[in-house]
Design a protein around this motif. Structure first.
Motif, PDB file in Angstrom:
ATOM      1  N   MET A  63       0.898  -1.457   0.149  1.00 28.36           N
ATOM      2  CA  MET A  63      -0.065   0.115  -0.039  1.00 28.36           C
ATOM      3  C   MET A  63       1.022   1.188   0.038  1.00 28.36           C
ATOM      4  SD  MET A  63      -3.031  -0.796  -0.005  1.00 28.36           S
ATOM      5  CE  MET A  63      -4.462  -0.029   0.741  1.00 28.36           C
ATOM      6  N   GLY A  71       6.103   0.219   5.068  1.00 34.20           N
ATOM      7  CA  GLY A  71       4.879   0.910   4.706  1.00 34.20           C
ATOM      8  C   GLY A  71       3.738  -0.299   5.067  1.00 34.20           C
ATOM      9  N   ASN A  72       2.668   0.240   4.681  1.00 30.82           N
ATOM     10  CA  ASN A  72       1.582  -0.702   4.814  1.00 30.82           C
ATOM     11  C   ASN A  72       1.335  -1.900   3.818  1.00 30.82           C
ATOM     12  OD1 ASN A  72      -0.378   1.894   6.015  1.00 30.82           O
ATOM     13  ND2 ASN A  72      -0.090  -0.044   7.397  1.00 30.82           N
ATOM     14  N   ALA A 127     -11.132  -5.029   5.354  1.00 34.58           N
ATOM     15  CA  ALA A 127      -9.756  -4.752   5.767  1.00 34.58           C
ATOM     16  C   ALA A 127      -9.132  -5.696   6.697  1.00 34.58           C
ATOM     17  CB  ALA A 127      -9.563  -3.297   6.310  1.00 34.58           C
ATOM     18  N   ASP A 133      -1.032  -6.750   8.603  1.00 31.52           N
ATOM     19  CA  ASP A 133      -0.344  -5.771   9.521  1.00 31.52           C
ATOM     20  C   ASP A 133      -1.197  -5.745  11.046  1.00 31.52           C
ATOM     21  OD1 ASP A 133       1.834  -3.159   9.242  1.00 31.52           O
ATOM     22  OD2 ASP A 133       0.078  -3.296  10.778  1.00 31.52           O
ATOM     23  N   PHE A 135      -1.466  -3.684  13.158  1.00 37.39           N
ATOM     24  CA  PHE A 135      -1.954  -2.268  13.729  1.00 37.39           C
ATOM     25  C   PHE A 135      -2.859  -1.971  12.622  1.00 37.39           C
ATOM     26  CE2 PHE A 135      -2.207   2.278  14.177  1.00 37.39           C
ATOM     27  CZ  PHE A 135      -2.555   2.265  15.689  1.00 37.39           C
ATOM     28  N   THR A 136      -2.853  -2.040  11.252  1.00 41.26           N
ATOM     29  CA  THR A 136      -3.999  -1.796  10.627  1.00 41.26           C
ATOM     30  C   THR A 136      -4.968  -2.431  11.012  1.00 41.26           C
ATOM     31  OG1 THR A 136      -2.485  -1.928   8.744  1.00 41.26           O
ATOM     32  CG2 THR A 136      -4.550  -1.903   8.137  1.00 41.26           C
ATOM     33  N   VAL A 139      -6.943  -0.689  13.945  1.00 44.14           N
ATOM     34  CA  VAL A 139      -7.590   0.505  13.244  1.00 44.14           C
ATOM     35  C   VAL A 139      -8.836   0.061  12.860  1.00 44.14           C
ATOM     36  CG1 VAL A 139      -7.584   2.391  11.584  1.00 44.14           C
ATOM     37  CG2 VAL A 139      -5.473   1.958  13.012  1.00 44.14           C
ATOM     38  N   PHE A 140      -9.037  -0.888  11.972  1.00 39.12           N
ATOM     39  CA  PHE A 140     -10.197  -1.118  11.307  1.00 39.12           C
ATOM     40  C   PHE A 140     -10.951  -2.163  12.469  1.00 39.12           C
ATOM     41  CE2 PHE A 140      -8.003   0.073   7.592  1.00 39.12           C
ATOM     42  CZ  PHE A 140      -8.899   0.579   7.156  1.00 39.12           C
ATOM     43  N   GLU A 142     -11.503  -0.822  15.365  1.00 34.53           N
ATOM     44  CA  GLU A 142     -12.079   0.355  15.959  1.00 34.53           C
ATOM     45  C   GLU A 142     -13.295   0.789  15.168  1.00 34.53           C
ATOM     46  OE1 GLU A 142      -9.847   3.826  17.378  1.00 34.53           O
ATOM     47  OE2 GLU A 142      -8.195   2.759  16.812  1.00 34.53           O
ATOM     48  N   ILE A 143     -13.062   0.944  13.784  1.00 31.43           N
ATOM     49  CA  ILE A 143     -14.150   1.258  12.969  1.00 31.43           C
ATOM     50  C   ILE A 143     -15.475   0.443  13.284  1.00 31.43           C
ATOM     51  CG2 ILE A 143     -14.816   1.744  10.454  1.00 31.43           C
ATOM     52  CD1 ILE A 143     -12.440   2.631   9.835  1.00 31.43           C
ATOM     53  N   LEU A 192       5.137  -4.957  13.408  1.00 30.27           N
ATOM     54  CA  LEU A 192       3.763  -5.336  13.397  1.00 30.27           C
ATOM     55  C   LEU A 192       3.396  -6.086  12.249  1.00 30.27           C
ATOM     56  CD1 LEU A 192       3.032  -1.339  14.317  1.00 30.27           C
ATOM     57  CD2 LEU A 192       2.288  -3.265  15.903  1.00 30.27           C
TER      58      LEU A 192
ATOM     59  N   TYR B 118      13.344   4.841   9.258  1.00 34.36           N
ATOM     60  CA  TYR B 118      12.535   5.908   9.419  1.00 34.36           C
ATOM     61  C   TYR B 118      13.435   7.029   9.789  1.00 34.36           C
ATOM     62  CZ  TYR B 118       8.266   3.293   9.736  1.00 34.36           C
ATOM     63  OH  TYR B 118       6.996   2.229   9.298  1.00 34.36           O
ATOM     64  N   TYR B 139       4.706   6.796   5.159  1.00 30.84           N
ATOM     65  CA  TYR B 139       4.984   5.429   5.198  1.00 30.84           C
ATOM     66  C   TYR B 139       3.776   4.456   5.526  1.00 30.84           C
ATOM     67  CZ  TYR B 139      10.161   6.029   5.105  1.00 30.84           C
ATOM     68  OH  TYR B 139      11.218   6.281   4.966  1.00 30.84           O
ATOM     69  N   ARG B 140       3.098   5.029   6.646  1.00 34.70           N
ATOM     70  CA  ARG B 140       1.677   4.150   6.918  1.00 34.70           C
ATOM     71  C   ARG B 140       0.671   5.093   6.645  1.00 34.70           C
ATOM     72  NH1 ARG B 140       3.315  -0.146  10.097  1.00 34.70           N
ATOM     73  NH2 ARG B 140       1.355  -0.463  10.533  1.00 34.70           N
ATOM     74  N   ASP B 143      -3.238   3.487   7.313  1.00 33.14           N
ATOM     75  CA  ASP B 143      -3.733   3.377   8.675  1.00 33.14           C
ATOM     76  C   ASP B 143      -4.365   4.571   9.065  1.00 33.14           C
ATOM     77  OD1 ASP B 143      -2.694   0.930   9.211  1.00 33.14           O
ATOM     78  OD2 ASP B 143      -0.817   1.321  10.243  1.00 33.14           O
ATOM     79  N   GLU B 147      -7.787   5.918  10.496  1.00 33.97           N
ATOM     80  CA  GLU B 147      -7.897   6.483  11.554  1.00 33.97           C
ATOM     81  C   GLU B 147      -8.821   8.066  11.407  1.00 33.97           C
ATOM     82  OE1 GLU B 147      -7.965   5.946  15.220  1.00 33.97           O
ATOM     83  OE2 GLU B 147      -6.286   4.715  14.457  1.00 33.97           O
ATOM     84  N   VAL B 150     -12.252   6.740  11.268  1.00 36.33           N
ATOM     85  CA  VAL B 150     -12.808   6.172  12.899  1.00 36.33           C
ATOM     86  C   VAL B 150     -13.441   7.662  13.410  1.00 36.33           C
ATOM     87  CG1 VAL B 150     -12.086   5.893  15.069  1.00 36.33           C
ATOM     88  CG2 VAL B 150     -11.134   4.541  13.238  1.00 36.33           C
ATOM     89  N   VAL B 153     -16.834   8.158  11.345  1.00 40.50           N
ATOM     90  CA  VAL B 153     -17.846   7.330  11.738  1.00 40.50           C
ATOM     91  C   VAL B 153     -18.390   7.770  13.259  1.00 40.50           C
ATOM     92  CG1 VAL B 153     -16.444   5.237  12.636  1.00 40.50           C
ATOM     93  CG2 VAL B 153     -18.626   4.825  11.678  1.00 40.50           C
ATOM     94  N   PHE B 268      -1.082   5.079  -3.547  1.00 40.97           N
ATOM     95  CA  PHE B 268      -1.163   3.567  -3.335  1.00 40.97           C
ATOM     96  C   PHE B 268      -0.929   2.728  -4.675  1.00 40.97           C
ATOM     97  CE2 PHE B 268      -3.742   3.887   0.882  1.00 40.97           C
ATOM     98  CZ  PHE B 268      -2.591   4.311   1.436  1.00 40.97           C
TER      99      PHE B 268
END
Lengths: 497, 320
Positions: A63, A71-72, A127, A133, A135-136, A139-140, A142-143, A192, B118, B139-140, B143, B147, B150, B153, B268
């Motif tokens: 990603m 990266g992701n 997701a 990953d 941590f991803t 995050v999802f 949470e959603i 992660l 990093y 990088y991320r 995520d 967020e 989040v 929503v 991406f």
């Protein structure tokens, strides 16, 4: 790289983007966007699935411009694509089946928000399915949690708000434990990314360092996800949340949201901690025992219920117990059975919820058994669908539930220690299932003369009836042509390792 | 071959009699057994009153939770077990922490190639002087998109729960807490007149310089949101309604999230397919540098500010 490999990324982004778009569209357009988007993602997942079956191996997808530990990254295999396809189908059917009820039960100005929530929920499920990953994944999660709370309380009466508060507290507790687990795992391994963590975990075991924190981490993550997917002692939030929310929400929550977490747990078991490490820790036995207890106590609670929606909700507790029993069996066959039961339960439970709403609608809106007498004659389609769902849940051949019970029994025979308890509880639970489901079926097919309620015909409920037929076909499909699906699941699980 | 029976023959069979009994057209006891209707049993009025009284007493005793020993015992047990459980969990976690790698030690597992790249290449690869921003928004970035969703929503859920349609008719004006708003607090207004512009400006500064100095979309957005809330408290809803309505909220968050989604999807897609990205990184240290990060920071800042302000007005009044 083939263009098809972009599809997981397209699916996640499309569903998130459509969630954003729904906030400014008029109500009707938002509904269309929602329906089209779910179908489109289903088609994409189907194409991806067939591509992966031909290709025969999974792949990772970057990603962004930076490779994985920096990266992701997402990852697609047969199991991921298949689950995504299945989730889309169930979600589409649940939305169609509950559409009319949604219009009645939810204030019109809030319909857009419902579609936003559903789209974001789908994106978070996708997701969770595709992520590589941790941590991803968080995050999802949470959603997913917040959107699920919204889905419960969008039908606003006292009970749904109470149910949403309960759900939120329990679910946040689960998220918290999961987050603690992820933090500790990061501290231990410095990664992660799932595959890197697994390599580091192997290193930890070889060195013999950090064994205590590793065990605690596994416990925290398993318990966190078990709370979120309503494993037996943590199921107190479930009956109200499923029983009083609007019917699409109930179907989506029971068949998709909890399944997403279980899928994440399976992914963590295989790809983060490692199957052998998880199998050698005693957490697996704990999950097994709680699964068995859930199978019994969920059914006992369901028998005591006098409310059809809550009865179906309690039946979910029992079925989640089956899935955890399969995971706890500690064999590949058990895991296959669990994954198949995820599909079979998702197809059946949403069918039951949607059929039940048809039955209660022709009984003056009452959900109590005494008013449901003869309801199947007043709404013939819902009656047949409910019967099919019940037979499938009980485990009658030709329907999906039979295959999953068969697979569970086969898996139990392979594990000498857990065979006896698993088989005995499976038998008891099947009988208990039969008691409460057949009680209901007999009740709705008991003719009642001079009923004060009107019957409905096909003309008044075309979408609803077509949805039910699709659900029934899906159920029969899973039950009759189970072998190819089981083969796909086995292939997908072997891609995980 | 089935045999056709005559009607009379059929009527003599067991099956015929059974089905007749089943359908209720003939009662086998009728005319053979003496049957009398039961006399209706009736209580005297005093007995009924007694029963009612007993019933009332029972109800009182059942619902008297203050003196019910079992309930009191249960509540005590409940509290005790909660405390025991929490202490147990806390000590388990503390015990585990003692086994974790030491903070700051050089050989921590977390000190590996990931943070090394990093720190060493972050500036060069992302163009952001602030490494943290470079990490979360380049990088991320996936995520971080999650967020921001989040937050989105969460706002939607709060709107579902608390959004009340405004009453236009006078009858329900009583319930409208607009009339309880503080009016013209001179000190607050004078203070706000000076502070609010500074706060909002500072928030914008934090957002725009997210890639150069500590800060970024999340912190800057929170500062802007706080400025808006202060303004609302000083001048009341009449003023803020002109500026910030539901429509504004919708379009601001929509445009922010859409920009983020489209911009990052491009990045991406090109990244994953190994295509060249046509976004210039610029000279590090300049305000217009580091590729998409500046735009993404602005988007995140807008979403965060909207979320904070919306939460506040929803919990305060239930309407914008």
């Amino acid at each position: 790289m083939d263009f098809i490999q972009n599809f997981p990324f397209f699916s996640i982004m499309l569903s998130m983007f459509s969630g954003t778009v729904c906030s400014v569209l008029p109500r009707r357009a938002a509904r269309w966007v929602n329906t089209l988007m779910i179908s489109l993602i289903g088609v994409l997942s189907f194409v991806l699935l067939s591509y992966l079956v031909v290709r025969g191996e999974s792949y990772v997808y970057m990603m962004g411009h930076f490779p994985a530990p920096w990266g992701n990254e997402i990852r697609a295999g047969i199991l991921e694509a298949g689950t995504a396809l299945f989730f889309c189908v169930i979600m589409l059917l649940s939305m169609l089946g509950g559409r009319k009820k949604l219009q009645e039960e939810v204030v019109e100005s809030k319909h857009n928000m419902y579609y936003i929530l559903v789209n974001l929920l789908l994106s978070s499920l996708l997701a969770l399915v595709y992520t590589n990953d941790l941590f991803t994944a968080y995050v999802f999660v949470e959603i997913n949690t917040i959107a699920a709370c919204g889905l419960i309380m969008i039908r606003q009466n006292g009970r749904t708000i109470e149910a949403a508060v309960r759900y939120m507290i329990m679910s946040l507790l689960g998220s918290g434990l999961l987050l603690l687990g992820i933090c500790m795992l990061y501290d231990l391994t410095g990664h992660l990314l799932m595959s890197n963590i697994q390599a580091a975990v192997q290193g930890i075991l070889e060195d013999g360092t950090y064994e205590v924190p590793l065990l605690v981490t596994i416990t925290l993550m398993s318990v966190g996800l078990a709370i979120k997917s309503a494993l037996f002692p943590f199921h107190a939030w479930l009956p109200d949340a499923y029983g009083y929310s609007t019917v699409s929400s109930a179907a989506i929550l029971s068949s998709l949201v909890s399944k997403g977490y279980i899928f994440l747990l399976i992914k963590i078991i295989y790809r983060v901690i490692g199957y052998n490490v998880f199998g050698n820790s005693h957490i697996i036995d704990v999950l097994f025992v709680f699964g068995l207890m859930g199978m019994i106590f969920g059914s006992l609670n369901a028998i005591q219920e006098n409310d059809i929606r809550r009865m179906i909700a309690f039946s979910s507790v029992a079925q989640i117990g089956y899935i955890y029993m399969g995971i706890g069996m500690g064999t590949g066959v058990g895991m296959t059975a669990s994954v198949f039961h995820i599909l079979s339960h998702a197809a059946t439970k949403s069918l039951l919820f949607i059929a039940a709403i048809g039955l209660t609608d022709v009984s003056g809106g009452s959900r109590h058994f005494i008013d449901l007498t003869g309801a199947a004659y007043r709404n013939k389609w819902a009656g047949v669908a409910f019967t099919v769902g019940s037979l499938s849940m009980v485990g009658v051949p030709m329907f999906s539930g039979f295959i999953s019970k068969l697979l569970f029994a086969q898996a139990a025979v392979q594990n000498h220690v857990k065979m006896l308890p698993a088989l005995i509880v499976l038998a008891i639970s099947t009988i208990l299932n039969a008691i409460y489901f057949m009680k209901t079926v007999i009740r709705i097919y008991t003719p009642e003369e001079g009923s004060e309620y009107e019957s409905v015909t096909f003309k008044n409920m075309k979408t609803y009836a077509v949805t039910l037929v699709c659900f029934i076909l899906l159920n029969v499909l899973l039950g009759v042509s189970s072998q190819p699906i089981v083969d796909l699941i086995e292939q997908g699980l072997s891609m995980f390792a | 071959m089935s045999r056709r029976r005559s009607r009379e023959e059929y009527e003599r069979t067991l099956a015929f009699r059974f089905f007749r009994w089943l359908s209720g057209s003939k009662d086998p006891y009728l005319g053979r057994v003496e049957m009398k209707p039961q006399e209706e049993w009736r209580e005297e009025e005093s007995v009924q009153l007694d029963h009612l009284h007993d019933h009332q007493m029972l109800r009182d005793r059942i619902y008297d939770t203050e003196h019910n020993r079992k309930i009191i015992f249960f509540y005590k047990l409940y509290k005790l077990s909660a405390v025991v459980f929490c202490i147990g969990l806390a000590s388990l976690l503390l015990y585990t922490v003692s086994y974790l790698p030491k903070t700051g030690a050089a050989n921590r597992p977390a000190n590996n190639e990931v943070p090394a790249r990093y720190i060493e290449k972050g500036l060069q690869e992302t163009g952001a002087v602030n490494i943290v921003t470079g990490m979360i928004l380049d990088y991320r970035a996936f995520d971080t998109f999650g967020e921001s969703n989040v937050l989105f929503v969460a706002t939607v859920t709060v709107l579902i729960l608390l959004h009340a349609k405004r009453n236009s008719k006078g009858e329900e004006e009583q319930e409208n807490d607009r009339i309880f708003e503080p009016k013209n607090d001179a000190i607050l207004q004078a203070g706000a007149r000076i502070l609010v512009p500074v706060i909002i400006l500072f928030g914008i500064y934090i957002v725009l310089n997210g890639h150069l100095s500590p800060g970024g979309g999340f912190s800057g957005g929170a500062v802007i949101g706080a400025g808006l809330i202060l303004y609302l408290n000083a001048f009341g809803f009449r003023k803020t309604e002109k500026l910030f309505t539901e429509k504004v909220y919708k379009w601001v968050s929509f445009s922010a999230l859409t920009t983020y989604c489209l911009a990052k999807s491009y990045s991406f897609f090109t990244g994953a397919n190994h295509l060249e990205s046509h976004i210039p990184l610029g000279t590090p240290g300049h305000i217009l540098s580091s590729g998409l990060i500046l735009i993404l920071n602005i988007c995140v800042g807008m979403v965060v500010a909207c979320t904070m302000y919306t939460f506040y007005v929803m919990f305060r009044k239930g309407d914008f």
